[in-house]
Design a protein around this motif. Sequence first.
Motif, PDB file in Angstrom:
ATOM      1  N   SER A 119     -40.140  16.132 -34.567  1.00 33.11           N
ATOM      2  CA  SER A 119     -38.925  16.036 -35.365  1.00 33.11           C
ATOM      3  C   SER A 119     -37.646  15.898 -34.676  1.00 33.11           C
ATOM      4  O   SER A 119     -36.496  15.012 -35.102  1.00 33.11           O
ATOM      5  CB  SER A 119     -38.239  17.579 -35.968  1.00 33.11           C
ATOM      6  OG  SER A 119     -38.168  18.415 -34.952  1.00 33.11           O
ATOM      7  N   TRP A 120     -37.490  15.968 -33.204  1.00 33.33           N
ATOM      8  CA  TRP A 120     -36.300  15.607 -32.491  1.00 33.33           C
ATOM      9  C   TRP A 120     -36.547  14.261 -32.157  1.00 33.33           C
ATOM     10  O   TRP A 120     -35.497  13.344 -32.160  1.00 33.33           O
ATOM     11  CB  TRP A 120     -36.323  16.100 -30.892  1.00 33.33           C
ATOM     12  CG  TRP A 120     -36.215  17.648 -30.847  1.00 33.33           C
ATOM     13  CD1 TRP A 120     -35.996  18.629 -32.177  1.00 33.33           C
ATOM     14  CD2 TRP A 120     -36.178  18.349 -29.841  1.00 33.33           C
ATOM     15  NE1 TRP A 120     -35.819  19.499 -31.724  1.00 33.33           N
ATOM     16  CE2 TRP A 120     -35.829  19.922 -30.191  1.00 33.33           C
ATOM     17  CE3 TRP A 120     -36.296  18.259 -28.596  1.00 33.33           C
ATOM     18  CZ2 TRP A 120     -35.688  20.654 -29.439  1.00 33.33           C
ATOM     19  CZ3 TRP A 120     -36.087  19.175 -27.564  1.00 33.33           C
ATOM     20  CH2 TRP A 120     -35.724  20.582 -28.040  1.00 33.33           C
ATOM     21  N   VAL A 121     -37.613  13.664 -31.856  1.00 35.35           N
ATOM     22  CA  VAL A 121     -37.909  12.225 -31.695  1.00 35.35           C
ATOM     23  C   VAL A 121     -37.574  11.400 -32.906  1.00 35.35           C
ATOM     24  O   VAL A 121     -36.928  10.448 -32.946  1.00 35.35           O
ATOM     25  CB  VAL A 121     -39.409  12.045 -31.265  1.00 35.35           C
ATOM     26  CG1 VAL A 121     -39.637  10.411 -31.022  1.00 35.35           C
ATOM     27  CG2 VAL A 121     -39.745  12.718 -29.591  1.00 35.35           C
ATOM     28  N   SER A 122     -37.982  12.102 -33.760  1.00 37.64           N
ATOM     29  CA  SER A 122     -37.755  11.297 -35.166  1.00 37.64           C
ATOM     30  C   SER A 122     -36.081  10.915 -35.493  1.00 37.64           C
ATOM     31  O   SER A 122     -35.677  10.038 -35.634  1.00 37.64           O
ATOM     32  CB  SER A 122     -38.438  11.918 -36.400  1.00 37.64           C
ATOM     33  OG  SER A 122     -38.073  11.335 -37.856  1.00 37.64           O
ATOM     34  N   ALA A 123     -35.679  12.330 -35.034  1.00 34.50           N
ATOM     35  CA  ALA A 123     -34.126  12.284 -35.493  1.00 34.50           C
ATOM     36  C   ALA A 123     -33.364  11.296 -34.371  1.00 34.50           C
ATOM     37  O   ALA A 123     -32.376  10.535 -34.653  1.00 34.50           O
ATOM     38  CB  ALA A 123     -33.369  13.606 -35.217  1.00 34.50           C
ATOM     39  N   TRP A 124     -33.701  11.108 -33.166  1.00 34.24           N
ATOM     40  CA  TRP A 124     -33.233  10.355 -32.103  1.00 34.24           C
ATOM     41  C   TRP A 124     -33.521   8.751 -32.476  1.00 34.24           C
ATOM     42  O   TRP A 124     -32.685   8.113 -32.324  1.00 34.24           O
ATOM     43  CB  TRP A 124     -33.893  10.622 -30.791  1.00 34.24           C
ATOM     44  CG  TRP A 124     -33.517  12.073 -30.349  1.00 34.24           C
ATOM     45  CD1 TRP A 124     -32.662  12.758 -30.729  1.00 34.24           C
ATOM     46  CD2 TRP A 124     -34.083  12.709 -29.125  1.00 34.24           C
ATOM     47  NE1 TRP A 124     -32.395  13.854 -29.980  1.00 34.24           N
ATOM     48  CE2 TRP A 124     -33.559  13.965 -29.062  1.00 34.24           C
ATOM     49  CE3 TRP A 124     -35.507  12.537 -28.471  1.00 34.24           C
ATOM     50  CZ2 TRP A 124     -33.914  15.094 -28.079  1.00 34.24           C
ATOM     51  CZ3 TRP A 124     -35.546  13.449 -27.456  1.00 34.24           C
ATOM     52  CH2 TRP A 124     -34.899  14.619 -27.202  1.00 34.24           C
ATOM     53  N   HIS A 125     -34.625   8.479 -33.107  1.00 33.36           N
ATOM     54  CA  HIS A 125     -34.993   7.384 -33.518  1.00 33.36           C
ATOM     55  C   HIS A 125     -34.092   6.654 -34.693  1.00 33.36           C
ATOM     56  O   HIS A 125     -33.543   5.539 -34.891  1.00 33.36           O
ATOM     57  CB  HIS A 125     -36.330   7.013 -33.964  1.00 33.36           C
ATOM     58  CG  HIS A 125     -37.376   6.854 -33.038  1.00 33.36           C
ATOM     59  ND1 HIS A 125     -37.164   6.215 -31.752  1.00 33.36           N
ATOM     60  CD2 HIS A 125     -38.604   7.531 -32.605  1.00 33.36           C
ATOM     61  CE1 HIS A 125     -38.227   6.217 -31.124  1.00 33.36           C
ATOM     62  NE2 HIS A 125     -39.087   7.324 -31.276  1.00 33.36           N
ATOM     63  N   ASP A 126     -33.776   7.752 -35.703  1.00 30.79           N
ATOM     64  CA  ASP A 126     -32.824   7.696 -36.738  1.00 30.79           C
ATOM     65  C   ASP A 126     -31.447   7.201 -36.023  1.00 30.79           C
ATOM     66  O   ASP A 126     -30.704   6.227 -36.468  1.00 30.79           O
ATOM     67  CB  ASP A 126     -32.897   8.711 -37.796  1.00 30.79           C
ATOM     68  CG  ASP A 126     -34.202   9.005 -38.552  1.00 30.79           C
ATOM     69  OD1 ASP A 126     -34.965   7.673 -38.437  1.00 30.79           O
ATOM     70  OD2 ASP A 126     -34.482   9.754 -39.016  1.00 30.79           O
ATOM     71  N   ARG A 127     -31.057   7.927 -35.204  1.00 28.86           N
ATOM     72  CA  ARG A 127     -29.724   7.994 -34.556  1.00 28.86           C
ATOM     73  C   ARG A 127     -29.587   6.528 -33.934  1.00 28.86           C
ATOM     74  O   ARG A 127     -28.375   5.931 -34.039  1.00 28.86           O
ATOM     75  CB  ARG A 127     -29.175   9.111 -33.921  1.00 28.86           C
ATOM     76  CG  ARG A 127     -29.059  10.170 -34.676  1.00 28.86           C
ATOM     77  CD  ARG A 127     -28.657  11.588 -33.928  1.00 28.86           C
ATOM     78  NE  ARG A 127     -28.521  12.632 -34.735  1.00 28.86           N
ATOM     79  CZ  ARG A 127     -28.551  14.018 -34.192  1.00 28.86           C
ATOM     80  NH1 ARG A 127     -29.059  14.015 -32.752  1.00 28.86           N
ATOM     81  NH2 ARG A 127     -28.399  14.872 -35.033  1.00 28.86           N
TER      82      ARG A 127
END
Length: 86
Positions: free
Chosen positions: A68-76
Amino acid sequence: MAEDIKNKIKNYKTAPFDSHFPKQNQTRHCWQNYLEFHRCEKAMAAKGGDIAVCEGYQCVYKSLCPVSWVSAWHDRRAEGTFPGKI
């Protein structure tokens, strides 16, 4: 050398011990390897080099960081609101 790196990545199991992050909480270790992977990838792309040398960082952050962190970082990163310096 590239063959040696590819062999290590192929046999990768989990993140090795890093004396910069000796405690049980590996949040900073996760964050640092995420940044290092993308910095390395950016630098190698600019030089026209082989991005495969950066895959070690990717293996470490994928084994330490919650998805979930990696996904959020990619989105950001895609939005341009990522807080880290890459």
